[in-house]
Design a protein around this motif. Sequence first.
Motif, PDB file in Angstrom:
ATOM      1  N   GLN A   1       9.724 -25.207 -52.056  1.00 47.19           N
ATOM      2  CA  GLN A   1      10.598 -25.746 -51.020  1.00 47.19           C
ATOM      3  C   GLN A   1       9.778 -26.395 -49.909  1.00 47.19           C
ATOM      4  O   GLN A   1       8.604 -26.077 -49.711  1.00 47.19           O
ATOM      5  CB  GLN A   1      11.459 -24.637 -50.411  1.00 47.19           C
ATOM      6  N   ILE A   2      10.432 -27.304 -49.203  1.00 43.46           N
ATOM      7  CA  ILE A   2       9.898 -27.858 -47.962  1.00 43.46           C
ATOM      8  C   ILE A   2      10.906 -27.552 -46.866  1.00 43.46           C
ATOM      9  O   ILE A   2      12.097 -27.834 -47.015  1.00 43.46           O
ATOM     10  CB  ILE A   2       9.656 -29.374 -48.065  1.00 43.46           C
TER      11      ILE A   2
ATOM     12  N   VAL B   1      13.731 -29.588 -37.271  1.00 43.48           N
ATOM     13  CA  VAL B   1      14.177 -30.787 -36.557  1.00 43.48           C
ATOM     14  C   VAL B   1      14.725 -30.388 -35.193  1.00 43.48           C
ATOM     15  O   VAL B   1      15.559 -29.486 -35.091  1.00 43.48           O
ATOM     16  CB  VAL B   1      15.263 -31.537 -37.352  1.00 43.48           C
ATOM     17  N   ARG B   2      14.240 -31.082 -34.163  1.00 37.16           N
ATOM     18  CA  ARG B   2      14.712 -30.823 -32.798  1.00 37.16           C
ATOM     19  C   ARG B   2      15.450 -32.048 -32.271  1.00 37.16           C
ATOM     20  O   ARG B   2      15.076 -33.188 -32.553  1.00 37.16           O
ATOM     21  CB  ARG B   2      13.528 -30.489 -31.887  1.00 37.16           C
TER      22      ARG B   2
ATOM     23  N   VAL C   1      21.886 -34.602 -46.773  1.00 34.71           N
ATOM     24  CA  VAL C   1      22.072 -33.322 -46.096  1.00 34.71           C
ATOM     25  C   VAL C   1      23.171 -33.486 -45.058  1.00 34.71           C
ATOM     26  O   VAL C   1      23.572 -34.607 -44.728  1.00 34.71           O
ATOM     27  CB  VAL C   1      20.771 -32.839 -45.405  1.00 34.71           C
ATOM     28  N   THR C   2      23.641 -32.387 -44.546  1.00 37.45           N
ATOM     29  CA  THR C   2      24.559 -32.388 -43.408  1.00 37.45           C
ATOM     30  C   THR C   2      24.131 -31.248 -42.502  1.00 37.45           C
ATOM     31  O   THR C   2      24.528 -30.096 -42.696  1.00 37.45           O
ATOM     32  CB  THR C   2      26.023 -32.195 -43.853  1.00 37.45           C
TER      33      THR C   2
ATOM     34  N   SER D   1      16.954 -26.749 -31.993  1.00 40.36           N
ATOM     35  CA  SER D   1      16.278 -27.051 -33.253  1.00 40.36           C
ATOM     36  C   SER D   1      17.007 -26.388 -34.410  1.00 40.36           C
ATOM     37  O   SER D   1      17.644 -25.352 -34.239  1.00 40.36           O
ATOM     38  CB  SER D   1      14.824 -26.559 -33.224  1.00 40.36           C
ATOM     39  N   GLU D   2      16.895 -26.994 -35.586  1.00 48.47           N
ATOM     40  CA  GLU D   2      17.444 -26.429 -36.811  1.00 48.47           C
ATOM     41  C   GLU D   2      16.438 -26.641 -37.942  1.00 48.47           C
ATOM     42  O   GLU D   2      15.600 -27.541 -37.870  1.00 48.47           O
ATOM     43  CB  GLU D   2      18.780 -27.077 -37.190  1.00 48.47           C
ATOM     44  N   VAL D   3      16.545 -25.799 -38.974  1.00 42.40           N
ATOM     45  CA  VAL D   3      15.649 -25.903 -40.129  1.00 42.40           C
ATOM     46  C   VAL D   3      16.415 -26.490 -41.308  1.00 42.40           C
ATOM     47  O   VAL D   3      17.477 -25.986 -41.679  1.00 42.40           O
ATOM     48  CB  VAL D   3      15.067 -24.532 -40.518  1.00 42.40           C
ATOM     49  N   ILE D   4      15.877 -27.556 -41.876  1.00 43.22           N
ATOM     50  CA  ILE D   4      16.441 -28.154 -43.086  1.00 43.22           C
ATOM     51  C   ILE D   4      15.551 -27.738 -44.253  1.00 43.22           C
ATOM     52  O   ILE D   4      14.356 -28.039 -44.267  1.00 43.22           O
ATOM     53  CB  ILE D   4      16.500 -29.687 -42.980  1.00 43.22           C
TER      54      ILE D   4
END
Length: 361
Positions: A66-67, A71-72, A93-94, A102-105
């Motif tokens: 995985q990667i 993202v901020r 993605v959504t 920030s969130e992690v995708i």
Amino acid sequence: MFMLSKRIMRLGKKAISPILATLLIIIIVVAAAVLVYAFSMGYLGSLTGQAGRMPVIDNVQFAGNQIKIVVRNKGASDMVIDAVYINGEAYEVTQPVKAGESEVITLDFVWETSKSYKIKVVETGGLFYEGEYTAPSVKPAWALRFDGIDDYVEIPEVLPDEGTIEFWFKPSWNGDDGAGHTLFDASYGSQYFFIDKDSGNNLRWCFEDSSDRDMQLLVDGTFFEQDQWYHIVVTWKYNSNGPHEIYVNGEKAGSRTYTVGNKPTLYPNPRIGFRTIDYAASSGGADGVIDEFRIYNKVLSQEEIEQNMQGNVLTENLVVWLTFDEGQGGTVADQSQNGNDGTLMPSYPDNCPTWVKGYTP
């Protein structure tokens, strides 16, 4: 008249000196640059001012297959990331990202060590952020440490009618400690299905059928030494006489020919590292490190077991494959692509297995 006009022309040529001409050119260039800058800043300011969104990649983590992209949103308005590009390949993605947060995708992606990847995130309005990130030179080898008290990883109940369970285990105890340690349990109601080392220092592989017929296979468990890695494998076949077997470090440690009937109803969420119910499995947990947990819907041959032990993993017939290479978080991804992810329990992050260095073949 001719001479006069010629002289005037000559005087005209001398009216602007080279130095003055150079200064004029510089002034014109600077003025043009100022105008371009003012226009571009005004345009961008208008664009970001209207949108109020500003995606930024804070971090990229390469883990397992995985990667994970952090993202901020540096803008003043909420945004939604709707596309990620890795070396030009698009992933839909959504992912909403609130202003200032920030969130992690997380993307399933088989990355290569030491390779650079151009990663771009794009929000719904077209604003984007792009950067180049290099994968580590060695894939991280993580595992989970179970405290032996109440730590476990739960998985969906997907145990097949015939199959194989295998994993690496490093105990924090010696095999003659006289204590019980459950390594895996799917027992439910009056039917058991478990692997443990009991207080009599036996490595036990035990399961029942729907009619309460008991298959019990015990081998001497005193071979366990503290802080040493062991490759443990068990096999079974419902509706047959087996054989049902235990392998340790690629060698057959025990085998039993015993007829069992139908598979019973098992616990909805079997546990790695701790028992499901107070029944037949040992009350103590694994108390050690577990890595590379796999379930197959076939009985592996000794040759296939040895191949897996050497790191050449057989990917056909996989039902569950937990590499534990995330190194963080409360979920472990099923690399079999069947979606049978594991969850760190009983309560992440305060009371659950902890991330430690894993087994490396």
